[in-house]
Enzyme design. Structure first.
Site, PDB file in Angstrom:
ATOM      1  N   PRO A  17     -30.003  78.419  31.664  1.00 31.11           N
ATOM      2  CA  PRO A  17     -29.407  78.370  30.327  1.00 31.11           C
ATOM      3  C   PRO A  17     -29.995  77.219  29.528  1.00 31.11           C
ATOM      4  CG  PRO A  17     -27.879  77.523  31.975  1.00 31.11           C
ATOM      5  CD  PRO A  17     -29.053  78.078  32.725  1.00 31.11           C
ATOM      6  N   VAL A  19     -29.983  75.659  25.462  1.00 26.39           N
ATOM      7  CA  VAL A  19     -29.504  75.740  24.091  1.00 26.39           C
ATOM      8  C   VAL A  19     -30.670  76.014  23.147  1.00 26.39           C
ATOM      9  CG1 VAL A  19     -28.431  74.435  22.212  1.00 26.39           C
ATOM     10  CG2 VAL A  19     -27.530  74.257  24.532  1.00 26.39           C
ATOM     11  N   GLU A  42     -25.693  78.060  26.536  1.00 25.05           N
ATOM     12  CA  GLU A  42     -24.267  77.736  26.606  1.00 25.05           C
ATOM     13  C   GLU A  42     -23.586  78.079  25.284  1.00 25.05           C
ATOM     14  OE1 GLU A  42     -21.303  73.856  27.197  1.00 25.05           O
ATOM     15  OE2 GLU A  42     -23.384  73.593  26.553  1.00 25.05           O
ATOM     16  N   GLN A  86     -23.146  82.204  30.059  1.00 26.90           N
ATOM     17  CA  GLN A  86     -22.679  80.849  30.344  1.00 26.90           C
ATOM     18  C   GLN A  86     -21.831  80.323  29.199  1.00 26.90           C
ATOM     19  OE1 GLN A  86     -24.753  76.945  30.105  1.00 26.90           O
ATOM     20  NE2 GLN A  86     -24.621  76.952  32.343  1.00 26.90           N
ATOM     21  N   CYS A 115     -23.976  69.931  31.561  1.00 29.40           N
ATOM     22  CA  CYS A 115     -24.626  69.489  30.331  1.00 29.40           C
ATOM     23  C   CYS A 115     -24.169  68.080  29.959  1.00 29.40           C
ATOM     24  CB  CYS A 115     -24.321  70.442  29.182  1.00 29.40           C
ATOM     25  SG  CYS A 115     -25.101  69.953  27.625  1.00 29.40           S
TER      26      CYS A 115
END
Length: 498
Positions: A17, A19, A42, A86, A115
């Protein structure tokens, strides 16, 4: 890959994952090159919980659309059995709401617990959860019990091996299917060495699959390195982030392929699925890396639309052909739908219509056309009465023109859109053009208005508008309430994201 109809996490390679990177074009590209599983970026539970699930017949996707019409998550049949959703969450109940919203369209649900970025941790999400194992347990148990698909999580390591092993053993007892481990502390960044020994200790301590993550910079540069990374960590599987972002063909046994070719394949998906142009540009810049200041990189950075991005890569013909194909599909779908007919509801004429921003040129709206028509007919300017329904905060508007009242029977997510929908109803009942793309020029709006804004505002915005806004605490209109939850005209492309 699939065990008894459920996704298996053993001996797989996954797109991590990321961003702004893990949107649909990148996920499909990774699958093409050999990734077994792909994670979306995410997505925060609070935003997702407000979304509506929309079947997009034009793009052949399923879109989860926010109240402001942004598409928060877009997926398609091609990845349905491979995509992991996610979420960022710090609330068990809200996490379950989101998981149930998407569970029919994804292969598994993952909770981000690693994160370290402030936008995630400040809400108690991401790496902030590592210091709250009780909340971790509550979230995961709620999800495992509440959805029919696998639940996983992704963590970072704790200061000691012992603390890390203790945490993952507790996580295993919640019933999750797998756990991904980024082998760095939450304070560490990619420049810091990866702690493979921590991942190895976790893999030895639990019976569920462990997915190793964090080796892109030093350990994984080619496809052959993936297996070496897996062996070095003792993990069941491997998850790649930056190595895949830079060149998704790292998943291919034939790779890596020239990044120019990979970028072209990415652009094809971005155009096919109407990806946000700024998101497309961001991902391409990551692929260019140190060439971002090259002539191509500068042309890419200057691009503001998907058409300009395609021009930078010499792919104008592909862009045009794709747009024509999508428009033909849109026209076919529109022609096969029986047109809405006006219905008299007391002294109000209603139609079931929605205002779709993309059906109109940038500076043209139905309200503008209605205002100009009223002026031409020497009538008083239209008056809009807007109500907001308190239980779900949606809007409905009535427009009065020549002492007659018009409204859409459908509720809108914003006051402005409700007024536009009312204007559409009035224009259609009167048989007046409404300014949609493809309509012949009616002459109602002059060229100056069509081409731009005047003094920073449209003429419509510059005119004095009278709005009578009421907050409707309760409504007995069961038909209208049913309309809100019904499946009506859906957006076929996502609005531009900021």
């Amino acid at each position: 890959m699939m065990a008894a109809g459920r996704l298996s996490f053993r001996n797989i390679t996954a797109l991590a994952p990321m961003v702004r990177v893990g949107t649909l074009p990148m996920r499909l590209l990774a699958l093409d090159y050999g990734a077994d599983v792909v994670y979306c970026e995410e997505l925060i539970d609070i935003k997702m919980a407000q979304c509506q699930r929309v079947v997009n017949d034009v793009l052949e996707t399923v879109d989860f659309v926010a109240p402001d019409d942004r598409v928060m998550f877009r997926t398609c049949e091609r990845e349905k059995d491979r995509v992991i959703f996610q979420m960022g969450t710090a609330d068990p109940d809200r996490a379950l709401v989101v998981a149930r919203l998407v569970e029919k369209d994804v292969a598994a649900i993952d909770v981000n617990m690693g994160c370290p970025k402030e936008y995630s941790t400040k809400g108690g999400m991401g790496a902030a959860l590592l210091s709250d194992p009780d909340k971790i347990e509550a979230i995961l148990k709620k999800l495992v019990a509440g959805v029919s698909i696998p639940v996983t999580c992704k963590i970072r390591i704790l200061p000691s091996v012992e603390e890390t092993v203790t945490l993952v053993k507790r996580i295993e007892k919640t019933g999750v299917t797998a756990i991904a481990v980024h082998g760095r502390l939450k304070e560490e960044r990619p420049r810091h060495p990866l702690h493979c020994d921590y991942i190895q200790a976790v893999a030895q301590a639990v019976s569920i699959p462990v997915i190793a993550n964090g080796g892109s910079l030093d350990l994984v540069k080619t496809n052959a390195d993936i297996e070496e990374f897996r062996k070095a960590t003792g993990a069941s599987s491997v998850m790649l982030a930056r190595a895949a972002m830079w060149n998704a063909s790292v998943f291919s046994s034939q790779g890596p392929l020239p990044v120019e070719r990979v970028m072209e394949e990415y652009i094809k998906y971005a155009i096919q699925y109407d990806n946000n142009a700024f998101n497309t540009k961001y991902c391409l810049c990551q692929m260019l890396r140190d060439k971002v200041e090259s002539p191509l990189g500068k042309q890419l950075q200057a691009a503001q639309t998907s058409a300009e991005i395609c021009k930078a890569y010499g792919m104008q013909e592909l862009f045009q052909q794709t747009q024509e194909r999508l428009q033909a599909r849109r026209d076919t779908l529109q022609s096969s739908t029986e047109p809405d007919r006006p219905v008299e509801d007391g002294d109000v004429t209603t139609m079931a219509v929605k205002f779709e921003r993309r059906e109109y040129p940038p500076h043209i709206t139905p309200k503008m056309f209605l205002l100009e028509w009223s002026r031409k007919e020497k009538l008083e300017q239209p008056v809009y009465e807007t109500v907001q329904r308190s239980q779900d905060r949606v809007f409905q508007s009535i427009v009065t023109v020549a002492q007659k009242r018009y409204r859409s029977s459908l509720w809108e997510r914003s006051k402005k859109f409700a007024e536009q929908a009312a204007a559409i109803v009035c224009l259609r009942v009167l048989g007046v053009p409404e300014g949609r793309i493809g309509e012949e020029d009616s002459g109602l709006v002059c060229k100056r208005k069509r081409e731009g804004k005047m003094n920073g505002t449209t003429e419509e915005e510059g005119n004095i508008k009278r709005h009578i806004t009421a907050i409707q605490q309760e409504t007995d209109n069961s038909e209208a309430a049913a309309v809100v939850t019904g499946d009506h005209h859906k957006p076929d492309t996502p609005p531009e994201q900021p």
